[in-house]
Design an enzyme around this catalytic site. Structure first.
Site, PDB file in Angstrom:
ATOM      1  CG  ASP B 373      -1.784   1.149   1.346  1.00  0.00           C
ATOM      2  OD1 ASP B 373      -2.364   1.481   0.294  1.00  0.00           O
ATOM      3  OD2 ASP B 373      -1.917   1.727   2.426  1.00  0.00           O
ATOM      4  CG  ASP B 568      -2.076   2.029   6.972  1.00  0.00           C
ATOM      5  OD1 ASP B 568      -2.982   1.292   6.533  1.00  0.00           O
ATOM      6  OD2 ASP B 568      -2.081   3.255   6.859  1.00  0.00           O
ATOM      7  CG  ASP B 572      -4.214  -1.349   3.932  1.00  0.00           C
ATOM      8  OD1 ASP B 572      -4.575  -1.546   5.099  1.00  0.00           O
ATOM      9  OD2 ASP B 572      -3.066  -1.016   3.617  1.00  0.00           O
TER      10      ASP B 572
END
Lengths: 243, 708
Positions: B373, B568, B572
């Site tokens: 990400d 994190d 996501d």
């Protein structure tokens, strides 16, 4: 066996050499003892444990020597070879102890007891007689050049009983000094200790030389068996190599 | 005690597995060691007498003609019996208890067979001694029990050591706490007695015993234990503190919010313990084999024993069957996986890394594709002012000075970035203390300055709404975020921002590539803002992705191999859950974040390649262990079944094999930390120099730093 007294002396004085290694264990036997324990008794039992192991190893060495001699009879003078080999090792150990030769594996062996003592601790601090006995028993297995040299000597007798006797004599010899160390007394001055070291060293050298000499004699005259006879070994005389 | 039923062949294995669940009492352990020691003492005696008998066998003809030797022979046989019996009592007892338990729960164990073999050898020898003819095998029985027991004892120690790093963690917590009652009296009570809502006093230099909120006082706290980063944090009233962290300098009162057993350290330890109980693929295979193995071995042992018995007599039959059972004991097989995985889980926890289970670890080892990400993972999530364009008519330094003056009036991340930028440019700072700065939420800042009139700092919409004109040289359609500064009805300068890569990101990516991983960068931001970032670190990049898009892309990638998603864990979560292995960064004290299979305490991206390396090494060791166990068992059984292996050697081999597996697994406890940044950098640079022509020039100081 004419060497027995010499071996005893070798053990007695040679144990000065072992103090560096087995000494701390003997000391912690007293230091870690439960309150009110009889220190002398504990030290003696510890010594008996050690001697038991030495004698046991002597039995194995003697037996192996006998087996080897039987297997290789007429092929190699294994008993004589062993005697010479053991003698050489003893002379070397003696010279190292006397300071004539440098100490080759000192560092290598120096680190061992520390690792062993972590689980030996359980035995060292256990109350009763079994703790010290077992501590001594396992201390006997700690790698030691001097013990190995005498074990070879025991093997060269090619007789289980005599192998045991050799190691028993050596073991008994080590008792007085170890007990004293364990008891914690400043028993000898630095100079006195240095003298003792030297006498011990030459004692080991003499034992080695005698062993080499006997081996050499056996090589030249294989029919003679120079060893004394104990009941167990009587048959061996009849079956002596080359007879 | 929930111990895998089939994988532990023997009482020893089962009991040592129990060591993990509940710490054995010191006295018990010492007692066991004493029993073992005594048994060794008696066995040595048996050996001496047996050797004495053997030395007569060396010269058999004479030993039977000499009457004294004949008497001694009989005496030694009796002595062997006398010394061998205590060994049966000392070591056979514990084995028999295990066997009895197994029988009651209707399980077949190799211990049963070993015990049967040993007892048979004893009985046969006893009959020989009583009849004063035939061989005796006391030494076989005694030594088999000694070797089996030594092997089990060493296994137990090994298994115990797999949990050593966890115990160290749990032991950090103080045993007693200072409880403050309603009247302000302080009393020392055991940690277990503390309840939620109570007030505790924590002195400087002490570790927090529980999770709590500071009610009084302030302190510097070292939170390395839960964050993995050795950064000291200032804490004052109303802030959370976590158990196990170190109060460096404050005399604090804290209110308990999570008492013993529920606080951070306990949760961490519980999580690793729970991770251990889940069986991985390798362990399941080993279990299934072991389940078939034991009955099979019993059959082989009995057939081989019966056959040897027919050929060479009853005693040889017993010895052969005993050898087969000993050599085939699937201890090593059963331990091959859990020992390695448990050690690795502990090692990972030490490095600030939590695997949800051993299965996750096995999967991570097989990962070929890794997706990152962007925001908060590859980047810090904090913007960085990268450039300032001043209008042709303006003085650049003046523009920066005024912008900084305004920016200081706000804690917005863009304002902070401008302040940081001006620090980097070493601009003389004007005193802002007596300037009144007006904040327009979500739009910008403004204030009145004597020399310039009204100055503003804010978004394009903000300055346009205020009627400032934009000089053509500043009117660039940039994909990057921009902030405008202006006065005199005119925009005087514009700041361009970029995202700040984590300092270690470039290195982490480089290490991932070194592991042969295929890398992807996913972001919800606009493509033309993300792609340059991806190019800088050399990762293929996709922008404009909604959380669902990420999940779909992952599903496509999954067709090509195992995929790990590093994020994190906040925005996501669907992607983390879709990937084969979800890796969440910066979990901190919140180790039980749901979507992720792997939790990193820190934000340190380099822990990801480290975790992959550790997982791969673990699986390698598991495979070595399994290979060794299979090879050893198959070859050993062949030898034993044909009567070529003395039970003593078989027992020795069994103990050695177990020790090999244990020590091989414990190697993982010393798996090295990631290289220090300096070393890794210099290594990377030596490679980077040769590749330099391909790398684009990058404007970001952070990355430039990383590359230098």
């Amino acid at each position: 066996m004419i060497e027995l007294p010499l071996i005893l002396l070798g053990g007695l004085l040679g144990s000065a050499h072992c103090l560096g290694m087995c000494g701390p264990l003997a000391i912690s036997l007293s230091a870690g003892a439960p309150p009110g324990a009889n220190h002398i008794n504990r030290q003696l039992i510890f010594g008996v444990g050690r001697i038991f192991t030495y004698t046991f190893c002597g039995a194995i060495a003697g037996f192996s020597g006998a087996w080897l001699t039987k297997r290789s009879s007429g092929f190699v003078q294994s008993q004589a070879t062993l005697a010479i080999f053991a003698g050489t090792l003893l002379v070397l150990m003696g010279l190292v102890t006397a300071g004539v030769l440098p100490r080759p594996f000192y560092r290598l062996l120096g680190g061992l007891p520390c690792g062993a003592s972590s689980w030996l601790k359980t035995y060292l601090s256990a109350p009763g007689w079994s703790g010290p006995l077992l501590a001594g028993l396992f201390t006997g297995f700690i790698p030691c050049g001097l013990v190995y040299a005498f074990l070879l000597k025991a093997g060269s007798t090619a007789n289980m009983g005599q192998g045991m006797l050799t190691m028993l004599a050596f073991g008994i010899g080590t008792i007085p000094l170890m007990v004293l160390v364990g008891y914690g007394g400043q028993f000898l001055s630095l100079v006195g200790r240095a003298h003792l070291f030297r006498i011990a060293a030459w004692c080991i050298v003499v034992t080695g030389v005698i062993s080499i000499a006997r081996g050499a004699v056996q090589f030249s005259a294989p029919n003679e068996t120079a060893t004394a006879i104990c009941p167990l070994c009587e048959p061996i005389k009849a079956e002596a190599p080359g007879s | 005690m929930d111990v895998p039923e089939a994988s532990y062949c023997c009482s020893g294995c089962r009991s040592v597995a129990g060591v993990l669940e509940s710490e054995q009492e010191e006295g018990d352990a010492a007692n066991g060691l004493l029993r073992l020691g005594l048994a060794i003492f008696f066995t040595m005696n048996v050996m001496v007498f047996t050797m004495a008998l053997w030395s007569q066998d060396i010269y058999p003809a004479d030993s039977f003609t000499n009457p004294l030797a004949e008497t001694l022979r009989s005496l030694f046989r009796w002595a062997s019996l006398v010394f061998a019996l205590p060994v049966l009592y000392l070591l056979g007892g514990p084995i028999a208890r295990g066997v009895w338990q197994a029988i009651r729960s209707r399980r077949l164990t190799t211990d049963l067979m070993i015990l049967a073999g040993v007892v048979a050898a004893y009985c046969y020898s006893l009959v020989s001694v009583l009849r004063d003819e035939g061989h005796i095998y006391f030494e076989v029985g005694a030594m088999v029990m000694v070797f089996v027991s030594i092997g089990r004892w060493l296994e137990a120690k090994g298994k115990h050591r797999t949990g050593a790093s966890l115990d160290a963690l749990a032991n950090l917590l103080p045993a007693t706490v200072r409880r403050v009652d309603d009247h302000g009296h302080i009393s020392e009570v055991p940690r277990e007695k503390v309840r939620t809502g109570e007030i505790l006093r924590v002195l400087p230099g002490e570790r927090f015993p529980v999770d709590g909120i500071i009610t009084q006082g302030r302190a510097t706290v070292d939170e390395q234990i839960v964050t993995g980063e050795s950064v000291q944090v200032e804490k004052s009233a109303c802030m959370n503190v976590y158990s196990g962290t170190l109060n460096l300098d404050g005399d604090l009162r804290i209110e308990v919010i999570a008492a013993d057993g529920k606080e951070t350290i306990s949760r961490i330890v519980d999580m690793v313990r729970a991770a251990r109980s889940v069986k991985g693929r390798h362990e399941k295979i080993a279990d299934r084999i072991a389940a078939v193995f034991i009955p099979l071995v019993c059959v082989i042992a009995m057939v081989a024993g019966w056959r040897q018995g027919q050929i060479a007599g009853l005693d040889q039959g017993i010895l052969t069957a005993l050898s087969v059972v000993l050599i085939a004991c699937p201890c090593a097989l059963g331990m091959a996986t859990p020992m390695a995985v448990w050690t690795a889980l502990g090692r990972a926890a030490q490095g600030g890394l939590f695997f949800r289970s051993g299965v996750v670890m096995e999967r991570l080892a097989g990962v070929r594709i890794a997706c990152f990400d962007k925001t908060g993972t590859l980047t810090t999530g904090k913007p960085l002012a990268s450039e300032l364009h001043a209008a042709l008519s303006a003085d650049r330094e003046q523009v920066l000075e005024i912008a900084t003056l305004l920016a200081k009036g706000s804690i917005h991340s863009l304002s902070q970035a401008i302040v940081d930028y001006s620090h980097g440019q070493s601009i003389s700072e004007s005193d802002s203390s007596n300037t009144e700065i007006e904040t327009w939420p979500g739009q910008g800042l403004s204030c009145d300055l004597p020399e310039f009139g009204r100055v503003v700092l804010g978004s394009r919409r903000f300055v346009e709404e205020l009627g400032l004109s934009l000089p053509p040289e500043l009117d660039q359609d940039s994909s990057a975020q921009q902030v405008f500064v202006g006065w005199d009805d005119c925009v005087q300068g514009v700041f361009g921002f970029c995202e700040q890569l984590r300092p270690e990101a470039a290195l982490a990516i480089y290490e991932c590539k070194g592991l042969g991983l295929e890398l992807h960068l996913f972001s919800g931001d606009e493509g033309d803002r993300v792609v340059p970032l991806g190019e800088q670190v050399g990762v293929s990049t996709k922008g404009n992705m909604l959380p669902e898009d990420k999940a779909i892309s992952l599903s496509t990638l999954k067709k090509r191999g195992l995929v790990a998603m590093v994020g994190d864990g906040l925005n996501d979560a669907p992607a983390l859950a879709t990937a084969d292995v979800g890796v969440a960064l910066g979990c901190g004290a919140d180790v039980s974040r749901d979507a992720a299979g792997v939790c990193l305490l820190t934000d340190d991206l380099r822990r990801f390649p480290w975790a992959v390396g550790l997982a791969r090494q673990t699986v390698r060791i598991v495979k070595q262990n399994l290979f060794w166990a299979f090879a050893y068992n198959s070859i050993g059984i062949g030898l034993a079944a044909t009567g070529r292996l003395n039970p003593i050697w078989a027992a020795l081999a069994m103990a050695t094999s177990s020790i090999l597996v244990v020590s091989n697994s414990l190697r993982l406890a010393h798996y090295s930390e990631p290289q220090s940044v300096d070393t890794a950098m210099s290594e990377r640079n030596s490679v980077a120099v040769t590749q330099r022509p391909r790398e684009s020039v990058n404007p970001q100081p952070e990355l430039a730093e990383a590359l230098l």
